[in-house]
Motif scaffolding. Structure first.
Motif, PDB file in Angstrom:
ATOM      1  N   LEU A 124      31.768  41.835  31.933  1.00 18.25           N
ATOM      2  CA  LEU A 124      32.821  42.255  33.127  1.00 18.25           C
ATOM      3  C   LEU A 124      32.436  41.138  34.228  1.00 18.25           C
ATOM      4  O   LEU A 124      31.531  40.969  34.651  1.00 18.25           O
ATOM      5  CB  LEU A 124      32.253  43.606  33.339  1.00 18.25           C
ATOM      6  N   ASN A 125      33.639  40.674  34.639  1.00 21.37           N
ATOM      7  CA  ASN A 125      33.667  39.785  35.896  1.00 21.37           C
ATOM      8  C   ASN A 125      33.616  40.573  37.010  1.00 21.37           C
ATOM      9  O   ASN A 125      34.599  41.357  37.581  1.00 21.37           O
ATOM     10  CB  ASN A 125      35.003  38.821  35.858  1.00 21.37           C
ATOM     11  N   PRO A 126      32.531  40.411  37.796  1.00 20.98           N
ATOM     12  CA  PRO A 126      32.227  41.290  39.299  1.00 20.98           C
ATOM     13  C   PRO A 126      33.267  41.079  40.362  1.00 20.98           C
ATOM     14  O   PRO A 126      33.727  41.818  40.979  1.00 20.98           O
ATOM     15  CB  PRO A 126      31.030  41.086  39.461  1.00 20.98           C
ATOM     16  N   ASP A 127      33.487  39.784  40.584  1.00 20.08           N
ATOM     17  CA  ASP A 127      34.650  39.541  41.345  1.00 20.08           C
ATOM     18  C   ASP A 127      35.985  39.952  41.239  1.00 20.08           C
ATOM     19  O   ASP A 127      36.606  40.484  42.064  1.00 20.08           O
ATOM     20  CB  ASP A 127      34.809  38.051  41.344  1.00 20.08           C
ATOM     21  N   LEU A 128      36.274  40.129  39.680  1.00 23.79           N
ATOM     22  CA  LEU A 128      37.619  40.666  39.431  1.00 23.79           C
ATOM     23  C   LEU A 128      37.595  42.454  39.628  1.00 23.79           C
ATOM     24  O   LEU A 128      38.514  42.779  40.067  1.00 23.79           O
ATOM     25  CB  LEU A 128      38.100  40.281  38.057  1.00 23.79           C
ATOM     26  N   VAL A 129      36.409  42.777  39.468  1.00 27.57           N
ATOM     27  CA  VAL A 129      36.224  44.461  39.611  1.00 27.57           C
ATOM     28  C   VAL A 129      36.507  44.744  41.258  1.00 27.57           C
ATOM     29  O   VAL A 129      36.988  45.465  41.479  1.00 27.57           O
ATOM     30  CB  VAL A 129      34.749  44.590  39.252  1.00 27.57           C
ATOM     31  N   GLN A 130      35.826  43.515  42.131  1.00 28.89           N
ATOM     32  CA  GLN A 130      35.983  43.774  43.379  1.00 28.89           C
ATOM     33  C   GLN A 130      37.369  43.677  43.835  1.00 28.89           C
ATOM     34  O   GLN A 130      37.837  44.804  44.648  1.00 28.89           O
ATOM     35  CB  GLN A 130      35.352  42.566  44.221  1.00 28.89           C
ATOM     36  N   ARG A 131      38.124  42.891  43.277  1.00 28.57           N
ATOM     37  CA  ARG A 131      39.581  42.867  43.520  1.00 28.57           C
ATOM     38  C   ARG A 131      40.516  44.044  42.953  1.00 28.57           C
ATOM     39  O   ARG A 131      41.565  44.427  43.461  1.00 28.57           O
ATOM     40  CB  ARG A 131      40.262  41.665  43.086  1.00 28.57           C
ATOM     41  N   THR A 132      40.013  44.493  41.938  1.00 25.85           N
ATOM     42  CA  THR A 132      40.582  45.688  41.316  1.00 25.85           C
ATOM     43  C   THR A 132      40.456  47.162  41.968  1.00 25.85           C
ATOM     44  O   THR A 132      41.294  47.919  42.147  1.00 25.85           O
ATOM     45  CB  THR A 132      40.480  45.794  39.900  1.00 25.85           C
ATOM     46  N   VAL A 133      39.319  47.110  42.836  1.00 29.03           N
ATOM     47  CA  VAL A 133      38.720  48.582  43.260  1.00 29.03           C
ATOM     48  C   VAL A 133      39.887  48.956  44.332  1.00 29.03           C
ATOM     49  O   VAL A 133      40.522  50.182  44.461  1.00 29.03           O
ATOM     50  CB  VAL A 133      37.448  48.337  43.952  1.00 29.03           C
ATOM     51  N   GLY A 134      40.596  47.843  44.887  1.00 25.12           N
ATOM     52  CA  GLY A 134      41.676  48.515  46.122  1.00 25.12           C
ATOM     53  C   GLY A 134      42.803  49.039  45.470  1.00 25.12           C
ATOM     54  O   GLY A 134      43.782  49.414  46.163  1.00 25.12           O
ATOM     55  N   GLU A 135      42.998  48.682  44.145  1.00 27.78           N
ATOM     56  CA  GLU A 135      44.393  48.997  43.378  1.00 27.78           C
ATOM     57  C   GLU A 135      44.363  50.222  42.865  1.00 27.78           C
ATOM     58  O   GLU A 135      45.212  50.970  42.207  1.00 27.78           O
ATOM     59  CB  GLU A 135      44.585  48.102  42.149  1.00 27.78           C
ATOM     60  N   CYS A 136      43.034  51.058  42.785  1.00 25.52           N
ATOM     61  CA  CYS A 136      42.719  52.273  42.371  1.00 25.52           C
ATOM     62  C   CYS A 136      42.734  53.570  43.404  1.00 25.52           C
ATOM     63  O   CYS A 136      42.326  53.221  44.341  1.00 25.52           O
ATOM     64  CB  CYS A 136      41.432  52.334  41.574  1.00 25.52           C
ATOM     65  N   GLN A 137      43.613  54.670  42.886  1.00 28.91           N
ATOM     66  CA  GLN A 137      43.670  55.531  44.030  1.00 28.91           C
ATOM     67  C   GLN A 137      42.439  56.618  43.651  1.00 28.91           C
ATOM     68  O   GLN A 137      41.970  57.227  44.592  1.00 28.91           O
ATOM     69  CB  GLN A 137      44.901  56.198  43.727  1.00 28.91           C
ATOM     70  N   ARG A 138      42.117  56.593  42.446  1.00 27.60           N
ATOM     71  CA  ARG A 138      41.153  57.836  42.169  1.00 27.60           C
ATOM     72  C   ARG A 138      39.749  57.307  41.431  1.00 27.60           C
ATOM     73  O   ARG A 138      39.401  57.710  40.201  1.00 27.60           O
ATOM     74  CB  ARG A 138      41.840  59.124  41.436  1.00 27.60           C
TER      75      ARG A 138
END
Ligand SMILES: *Cc1c(COP(=O)(O)O)cnc(C)c1O
Length: 403
Positions: A124-138
């Motif tokens: 898992l790419n941690p930078d992309l996780v960081q960017r995806t977190v904002g896209e998640c509601q729950r």
């Protein structure tokens, strides 16, 4: 005249991806004694053997608690439930893993949110996780995987989890025995860690088994209840759990095998080091991911930086996608077994296509699924077998690329 198959296969021993009979042969007496003890002991689900095995795992990993259960898949399911993941929630996981990683999330009615991997580690790419977190509601949890026994970079994920108040659950199903740069064991780096004892894993049962590791006493006792239908006291069920107890027979077998694990991991490390050396001596590409610029287009796995240690569950090279199937066929002809883990991203699996989502594109996952090829890397692969595998790959790739 009878047909006896291809000459290579009949004159040379085949080199298998895994040889469990060979692995068990030297410890057969110990295994049989352990099995006999369980047969005569009369306690077959949980009980003393399971408790002893759990304590030995605590000692081996440095986790504070180990909760044995029915499989690695159940370990994930129980851990996610103990993290309060439920219907409508979201959990971030890599798109490149075994099905169970995302299957466990979806089983609870939650959605796997797939994120791409790092090209070198395939984790898992941690930078992309960081960017995806904002896209998640729950978002309720992060679920990184230590793929092929190689430890995922965890520090930024645990920091991120702490910042937004969600746990990190480590899918260390393939990684028992791996250590990160601070010598922390795989499975102990998040709030919970899940390990599988499926027969083909580095520490395999003779059937199914799994364990959840945690440092939190409350979580451990909740997990102990959840694996027995949620029972907290006799005939009192405080929440809905499942039936997923570890068998005494499996625990007894696993106790014998755990004592050999360090030796087996050292042997896997040697096999991997030999492949690295042989491919590098043959001039196979080692660091450039553009496979087409090399004379011998093989990309072998980048090693984690010392003192981190992989558990070498798989030794996985990359070859050009249009050569992979032909190469596999040639290797089969020469009696060399290979595996493709995994030919598809989880986002491409029919069972998950509607249940999961991918906020960002997954180019590294898609490239990896077309290029990867796993080679025999178990303790029974001796020096001459390693040479045969590497040499055959180099020769066949040269021949195939010339066509
Ligand atoms: C094997 C595996 C599992 C599931 O373990 P089982 O014991 O087979 O249920 C989960 N995640 C990963 C990454 C695995 O390799």
């Amino acid at each position: 005249m009878t047909c006896r198959g291809s000459p290579d296969v009949s004159t040379q021993d085949s080199i298998k991806l895994l040889d469990l009979i060979g692995l068990h042969e030297p410890i057969r007496d110990e295994l049989m004694n352990a099995i006999e003890k369980v047969v005569d002991g009369g306690s077959y689900a949980l009980g003393e053997e399971v408790e002893a095995f759990e304590s030995e795992l605590v000692e081996y990993t440095g986790a504070h608690h180990a909760v044995g259960c029915g499989s690695g898949s159940d370990a994930l399911l129980l851990a996610l439930q103990a993290a309060n993941v439920g219907a409508g929630d979201e959990v971030i996981c890599p798109a490149y893993s075994f099905f169970a990683t995302a299957g466990a999330i979806a089983r609870l009615g939650a959605s796997p949110v797939f994120v791409d991997i790092e090209p070198d580690s395939l984790n898992l790419n941690p930078d992309l996780v960081q960017r995806t977190v904002g896209e998640c509601q729950r978002l309720r949890a992060l679920l990184p995987v230590d793929i092929f026994g190689r430890i995922a970079s965890m520090k930024s994920l645990t920091d991120l989890g702490a910042e937004i108040g969600i746990p990190v659950i480590e899918d260390a199903a393939q990684a028992l025995g791996a250590r990160d740069e601070d010598q922390k064991a795989a499975g102990t780096r998040g709030q919970m860690g899940c390990i599988s004892f499926y027969p083909t894993k580095n520490l395999g049962a003779m059937g199914e088994g799994g364990v959840i590791l945690t440092s939190d006493a409350e979580t451990a006792s909740r997990l102990r209840a959840l694996r027995s239908h949620g029972q907290t006291h006799p005939n009192h069920f405080s929440e809905l759990g499942i039936n997923s107890r570890l068998d005494a027979l499996q625990a007894a077998i696993l106790r014998v095998k755990l004592r050999r694990l360090p030796e087996w991991l050292a042997a896997r490390e040697e096999v991997a080091a030999s492949y690295d050396r042989l491919f590098s001596q043959a001039g196979a590409l080692s660091s450039d991911r553009n496979l087409y610029e090399a004379e011998i287009p093989v990309l072998y796995p980048a090693r984690p930086t010392e003192p981190a240690r992989s558990a070498h569950h798989q030794y996985t090279i990359r070859v050009a996608p249009e050569l992979r199937e032909a190469l596999r066929l040639r290797l089969t002809f020469h009696g060399i077994e290979t595996g493709v883990y995994y030919p598809m991203g989880l986002h491409e699996q029919p069972a998950l296509s509607k249940l999961g989502r991918c906020p960002l594109p997954l180019p590294e996952t898609e490239t990896a699924t077309r290029q990867v090829l796993s080679l025999p890397c178990h303790p029974g692969v001796n020096e001459s077998a390693r040479e045969r595998v590497a040499q055959t790959i180099v020769d066949e790739i040269k021949a195939l690329s010339a066509n």
